[in-house]
Design a protein around this motif. Structure first.
Motif, mmCIF file in Angstrom:
data_model
loop_
_atom_site.group_PDB
_atom_site.id
_atom_site.type_symbol
_atom_site.label_atom_id
_atom_site.label_comp_id
_atom_site.label_asym_id
_atom_site.label_seq_id
_atom_site.Cartn_x
_atom_site.Cartn_y
_atom_site.Cartn_z
ATOM 1 N N GLU A 201 -13.898 14.755 -1.214
ATOM 2 C CA GLU A 201 -14.285 15.942 -1.855
ATOM 3 C C GLU A 201 -13.020 16.441 -2.422
ATOM 4 O O GLU A 201 -12.878 16.942 -3.540
ATOM 5 N N LEU A 202 -11.676 16.245 -1.586
ATOM 6 C CA LEU A 202 -10.507 17.195 -1.876
ATOM 7 C C LEU A 202 -9.634 16.440 -3.100
ATOM 8 O O LEU A 202 -9.120 16.898 -3.910
ATOM 9 N N ALA A 203 -9.805 15.102 -3.064
ATOM 10 C CA ALA A 203 -8.764 14.367 -3.746
ATOM 11 C C ALA A 203 -9.644 13.088 -4.427
ATOM 12 O O ALA A 203 -9.314 11.901 -4.040
ATOM 13 N N PRO A 204 -10.662 13.258 -5.025
ATOM 14 C CA PRO A 204 -11.740 12.004 -5.241
ATOM 15 C C PRO A 204 -10.769 10.915 -6.196
ATOM 16 O O PRO A 204 -11.032 9.583 -6.124
ATOM 17 N N ASP A 205 -9.857 11.121 -6.873
ATOM 18 C CA ASP A 205 -9.061 10.154 -7.614
ATOM 19 C C ASP A 205 -7.945 9.755 -6.867
ATOM 20 O O ASP A 205 -7.082 8.649 -7.364
ATOM 21 N N ARG A 206 -7.494 10.219 -5.773
ATOM 22 C CA ARG A 206 -6.112 9.744 -5.281
ATOM 23 C C ARG A 206 -6.516 8.493 -4.611
ATOM 24 O O ARG A 206 -7.376 8.090 -3.801
ATOM 25 N N PRO A 207 -5.612 7.456 -4.778
ATOM 26 C CA PRO A 207 -5.733 5.949 -4.208
ATOM 27 C C PRO A 207 -5.274 6.079 -2.758
ATOM 28 O O PRO A 207 -4.315 6.836 -2.298
ATOM 29 N N VAL A 208 -6.107 5.432 -1.732
ATOM 30 C CA VAL A 208 -5.856 5.527 -0.479
ATOM 31 C C VAL A 208 -5.838 4.012 -0.022
ATOM 32 O O VAL A 208 -7.318 3.223 -0.318
ATOM 33 N N THR A 209 -5.124 3.780 0.888
ATOM 34 C CA THR A 209 -5.122 2.350 1.409
ATOM 35 C C THR A 209 -5.385 2.471 2.853
ATOM 36 O O THR A 209 -4.875 3.055 3.712
ATOM 37 N N VAL A 210 -6.809 1.840 3.271
ATOM 38 C CA VAL A 210 -7.026 1.877 4.584
ATOM 39 C C VAL A 210 -6.911 0.676 5.351
ATOM 40 O O VAL A 210 -6.987 -0.515 4.911
ATOM 41 N N CYS A 211 -6.093 0.786 6.382
ATOM 42 C CA CYS A 211 -5.701 -0.026 7.338
ATOM 43 C C CYS A 211 -6.318 -0.391 8.531
ATOM 44 O O CYS A 211 -6.047 0.761 9.229
ATOM 45 N N ARG A 212 -7.093 -1.159 8.684
ATOM 46 C CA ARG A 212 -7.880 -1.148 10.154
ATOM 47 C C ARG A 212 -7.707 -2.334 10.700
ATOM 48 O O ARG A 212 -7.440 -3.326 10.534
ATOM 49 N N GLU A 213 -7.234 -2.104 12.161
ATOM 50 C CA GLU A 213 -6.872 -3.085 13.240
ATOM 51 C C GLU A 213 -5.835 -3.909 12.714
ATOM 52 O O GLU A 213 -5.797 -5.212 12.538
ATOM 53 N N LEU A 214 -4.682 -3.144 12.408
ATOM 54 C CA LEU A 214 -3.460 -3.796 11.830
ATOM 55 C C LEU A 214 -2.860 -5.119 12.656
ATOM 56 O O LEU A 214 -2.796 -4.771 13.971
ATOM 57 N N THR A 215 -2.610 -6.324 12.288
ATOM 58 C CA THR A 215 -2.065 -7.436 12.805
ATOM 59 C C THR A 215 -3.121 -8.098 13.832
ATOM 60 O O THR A 215 -2.603 -9.233 14.309
ATOM 61 N N LYS A 216 -4.488 -7.574 13.990
ATOM 62 C CA LYS A 216 -5.349 -8.125 14.921
ATOM 63 C C LYS A 216 -6.268 -9.025 14.129
ATOM 64 O O LYS A 216 -5.827 -9.402 12.945
#
Length: 318
Positions: A201-216
């Motif tokens: 909603e707030l920043a629709p065009d902003r790139p976001v890198t999602v990191c889930r379970e890093l190194t696992k």
């Protein structure tokens, strides 16, 4: 090879690699521990743990498992966010007797969105050494994969965990989005979808890198516009599980034709950026004109990018 033989080999390798360094007594060793993959633990950290007289830790169950993996058995002292002030007395008593004590949080580097800061402060205030043993950090691991921190840029901002709810959470998120540089957020799995919805909603065009379970084993890293985050999480229930670090990429630089800066400020900035490094030129222009550094930096960066683009176009034409 048996587990005990493997542990012994690891301890011997650690002693060979790190044994030549001094490990002073009456010292608190702040040890970064793996954020998921045990193989990321440094040999120096392993050797230091073999030398200490006791291990203070955020969760004795987690640290006991790590020590068993290393083939070590040490007295454990629980030092977590609810007892850090009082539990420090136990650590200080050991240090006063000349002992070495290590401190580990559950994962990553202590005192960075984890307990440990109060302990380190009080130990130093009591006149004892605090010696850091660097290692895994979800913050820098996420940033290294996001690829959005430039050597010429303004660095990055670490926001950690946002407040759980209410206006404090909204204020924290707005502050994170207002940063002129990449920002790292941590989030719990039960709040990740609501965060994704709000970012969309707030920043629709902003790139976001999602990191889930890093190194696992089931690590996921993906970069997409914030607008697509809700659909990304909805597409697979597994994506909503685990531990999350999100990198909000920096806002897009100001347009070259943006009239936001007064002409006299732009003239001063152009002269300074012609002969000085970008950061130094921005700092001096801000001091001379009173203009905000963020706006000056965005304008100077936009000029540089436009000049580079022009150069690339000319090279292609040639």
């Amino acid at each position: 090879m048996s587990a005990s033989s493997a542990s012994l080999s690891l301890l011997q390798a650690a002693a060979t690699a790190a044994g030549a360094q001094q490990y002073p007594a009456a010292t608190l060793y702040v040890v970064a521990s793996p954020i998921g993959n045990l193989a990321d633990f440094s040999l120096r950290a392993v050797h230091a743990l073999s030398l200490v007289n006791a291990v203070a830790c955020e969760d004795t169950r987690v640290t006991a498992g790590l020590l068993r993996h290393l083939g070590l058995d040490k007295p454990l002292i629980a030092v977590h966010e609810h007892n850090e002030q009082s539990a420090t007395e136990k650590v200080l008593a050991r240090l006063a007797q000349g002992e070495r004590v290590a401190y580990l949080s559950d994962a990553g580097t202590p005192a960075v969105s984890d307990p440990g800061a109060v302990l380190a402060h009080l130990v130093r205030a009591a006149g004892h050494r605090v010696l850091p043993l660097p290692g895994p950090s979800a913050v820098v691991t996420a940033l290294s994969a996001a690829g959005c921190v430039s050597a010429a840029g303004p660095g990055f901002h670490f926001a950690g965990f946002l407040p759980a709810k209410g206006q404090d959470r909204e204020t924290g998120l707005q502050a994170a989005l207002a940063q002129p540089c990449p920002t790292v957020l941590f989030e719990a799995p039960h709040r990740i979808e609501s965060l994704a919805d709000r970012l969309a909603e707030l920043a629709p065009d902003r790139p976001v890198t999602v990191c889930r379970e890093l190194t696992k084993q089931f690590e996921q890293i993906d970069t997409l516009p914030a607008l697509q985050l809700p659909a990304w999480f909805a597409a697979d229930a597994q994506r909503r599980k685990g531990e999350f670090a999100l990198v909000l990429h920096a806002p897009a630089p100001a347009r070259v034709d943006d009239p936001g800066l007064p002409p006299e400020v732009e003239r001063a900035l152009r002269v300074l950026t012609r002969d000085l490094p970008l950061k130094q030129a921005v700092a001096l222009a801000s001091e001379l004109t009173g203009a905000p550094r963020n706006a000056l930096y965005e304008q100077a960066l936009a000029w540089r990018q436009a000049a580079q683009q022009t150069g690339d176009d000319e090279d292609a034409a040639g």
